[in-house]
Design an enzyme around this catalytic site. Structure first.
Site, PDB file in Angstrom:
ATOM      1  N   GLU A  70     -11.117  -1.822   3.857  1.00  0.00           N
ATOM      2  CA  GLU A  70      -9.789  -1.318   4.204  1.00  0.00           C
ATOM      3  C   GLU A  70      -9.537   0.024   3.515  1.00  0.00           C
ATOM      4  O   GLU A  70     -10.249   0.422   2.593  1.00  0.00           O
ATOM      5  CB  GLU A  70      -8.701  -2.304   3.751  1.00  0.00           C
ATOM      6  CG  GLU A  70      -8.730  -3.657   4.414  1.00  0.00           C
ATOM      7  CD  GLU A  70      -7.544  -4.510   4.016  1.00  0.00           C
ATOM      8  OE1 GLU A  70      -6.765  -4.866   4.910  1.00  0.00           O
ATOM      9  OE2 GLU A  70      -7.381  -4.802   2.810  1.00  0.00           O
ATOM     10  N   ASP A  83       0.788  -1.229   0.000  1.00  0.00           N
ATOM     11  CA  ASP A  83       0.000   0.000   0.000  1.00  0.00           C
ATOM     12  C   ASP A  83       0.826   1.288   0.000  1.00  0.00           C
ATOM     13  O   ASP A  83       1.777   1.424   0.780  1.00  0.00           O
ATOM     14  CB  ASP A  83      -0.890   0.077   1.244  1.00  0.00           C
ATOM     15  CG  ASP A  83      -1.743  -1.148   1.453  1.00  0.00           C
ATOM     16  OD1 ASP A  83      -1.629  -2.110   0.687  1.00  0.00           O
ATOM     17  OD2 ASP A  83      -2.541  -1.131   2.403  1.00  0.00           O
TER      18      ASP A  83
END
Length: 504
Positions: free
Chosen positions: A221, A42
């Site tokens: 998320e 990420d």
């Protein structure tokens, strides 16, 4: 005898290990971000400071696989050339606790409301502290007084702790109308995004929850929320709330369009409607840069690696994307285009190497003459007299000159679908259900615009100025570098074509 056997086993294991970690330069992108080595995922803490884009990211400093999560760091002035910097926030290990540094965000505390500055505005980072032994995730804060190069953890961490196993990915930003900092954080298993508010970045008050809408097939998320002008009208602002999760294709991002008043987000659409940021099987965990120039909203996502091992790195970022909202017959929708900061300087990035064609009639395959797999295509087709148009990429030919492998990127005028067809290249590598990926796009005045960004192993296809995007990973053979334009079921006119060589 036994000693000899053990030596042989050891040598075989070493050989297997060495073979498994052979360098794979044929799949390493040239104009998309990768770490110099080891695993990344990420993007984190995206912030623009003093003329530079800062990219922090989930990083394993030790291995080419997930683990030891820390914040890697790089900076760029043009979003293509990156300066790699030391780890900014490392994993912390003590005798009884491992604290991994999970995803989060960063802001510039311009007025030093946190009191953490040292004579100038500090950069304040927010991240999820993941404690695997305690099965707990909580929100931590760290601050930097050297322009985001190094960080000190806040002495009173955690700043929010619900004693939950899955509670993560704080995204912090300033809300001008309510004169407060807002944190958006994922209540993973509840399929909710939770909003907190703060005046000083240290003390947080819960504001509201939004969720149980759209796709709830897996945990939510990496939430973020941003305002965007509809059709460029600054008097008509809507808010986009985006969530990452796993859907039918795997990695997925969905978004909601609505209103945010400093406390509550209200969805404009039916709660059952699912809107996708990307129609492919790789785009995930994207967040925008804070404080980007001219108030631009520039999104960056992680491209999940796919079915092949790469070495000495694993994982890459997407092309940065400019975001906008436009009115369509279906309602207000999110559009994405490769960042104008890159696109407007494409001549520089390609060293001026470009193939250019206009008003080219296509009724068969036309070789475009490239010999590498790192390029950027802008094309416009007139499609009224054809069934399918597009490009065949990563072509591999046998000794007789016959194409034996290729990836087809195109538009189906009958089905009105943008598509990526990997049937002839990725069998056994890609999940069978994702061998062909599609997105509905209607032609405009009988024309379709395609932007195809192919960079060694990543493929991003933008249809009609970013109305729909399909992003995926492919792994062509080293010699599979051919590219042709094609039309089937009739003649098509390629009104304009530019293919920029991005290999350098």
């Amino acid at each position: 005898m036994f000693k000899t056997k053990y030596i042989l086993v050891f040598l075989i294991c070493c050989w297997i290990s060495t073979f498994a970690q052979q360098p794979t330069p044929q799949w390493r992108p040239t104009y998309h971000f990768t770490a110099p080595s080891n695993w990344l995922n990420d993007p984190n803490g995206l912030i623009y400071l003093n003329g530079e884009f800062h990219l922090y990211y989930q990083y394993n400093p030790f291995e080419n696989k997930w683990g030891h999560m820390s914040w890697g760091h790089a900076t760029s002035k043009d979003l293509v050339s990156w300066k790699h910097l030391p780890v900014a926030i490392p994993e912390k290990i003590t005798n009884d606790t491992t604290t991994m540094i999970f995803s989060g965000s960063a802001v510039l505390d311009k007025h030093n409301v946190s009191g953490l500055g040292n004579g100038k505005a500090p950069v304040v980072a927010f991240y999820t502290a993941d404690l695997p032994k305690q099965r707990n995730e909580s929100q931590y804060m760290a601050y930097s007084n050297d322009g985001g190069l190094t960080f000190t953890n806040y002495a009173k961490n955690p700043i929010i702790d619900l004693n939950k196993k899955d509670f993560r990915d704080p995204n912090v930003w300033w809300h001008e109308a309510s004169q407060q900092w807002i944190m958006t954080v994922a209540m993973v298993d509840e399929h909710q995004a939770r909003f907190y508010g703060s005046k000083n970045l240290k003390d947080w008050t819960m504001l509201s929850d939004f969720g149980k809408q759209g796709n709830q097939g897996s945990g939510w998320e990496c939430p973020f929320i941003i305002p965007l002008a509809v059709d460029g009208n600054k008097n008509n602002i809507k808010w986009v709330l985006a969530i990452s999760l796993f859907g039918p294709k795997g990695p997925t991002m969905q978004y909601f369009v609505g209103d945010f008043d400093g406390k509550t987000f209200k969805n404009d659409n039916d709660g059952k409607l699912t809107l996708l940021v990307d129609e492919g099987d790789s785009f995930y965990a994207a967040i925008p840069w804070n404080d980007a120039p001219k108030n631009q909203r520039i999104l960056l996502g992680w491209l999940q690696p796919g079915g092949k091992e790469t070495f000495p790195w694993k994982g890459q970022m997407s092309i940065p994307r400019d975001l906008s909202l436009k009115t369509t017959p279906e309602g207000i929708r999110l559009f994405q285009q490769p960042a104008s900061l890159i696109g407007d300087n494409i001549k520089k990035h390609s060293n001026g190497k470009v193939i250019s064609r206009q008003n080219l009639v296509i009724d068969q395959n036309i070789d475009l003459g490239t010999s590498q797999n790192s390029y950027w295509i802008n094309a416009e087709f007139s499609i009224k007299d054809t069934e399918k148009i597009g490009f065949k990429l990563a072509q591999l030919k046998d000794e007789k000159g016959n194409v034996v492998k290729e990836v087809e990127v195109g538009y189906d005028a009958i089905k009105k679908q943008l598509y990526v067809d990997c049937t002839r290249s990725e069998k056994g590598i890609k999940n069978d259900k994702n061998i062909i990926q599609t997105a509905t796009v209607n032609p405009v005045n009988g024309k379709i615009k395609l932007q195809v960004l192919f960079d060694k192993s990543s493929l991003e296809v933008f249809g009609n100025a970013g109305e729909k995007v399909i992003t995926t990973m492919i792994f062509p053979d080293e010699k599979a570098t051919g590219i042709t334009a094609f039309s089937t079921g009739g003649k098509a006119v390629l009104n304009s074509l530019k293919v920029w060589d991005m290999s350098k």
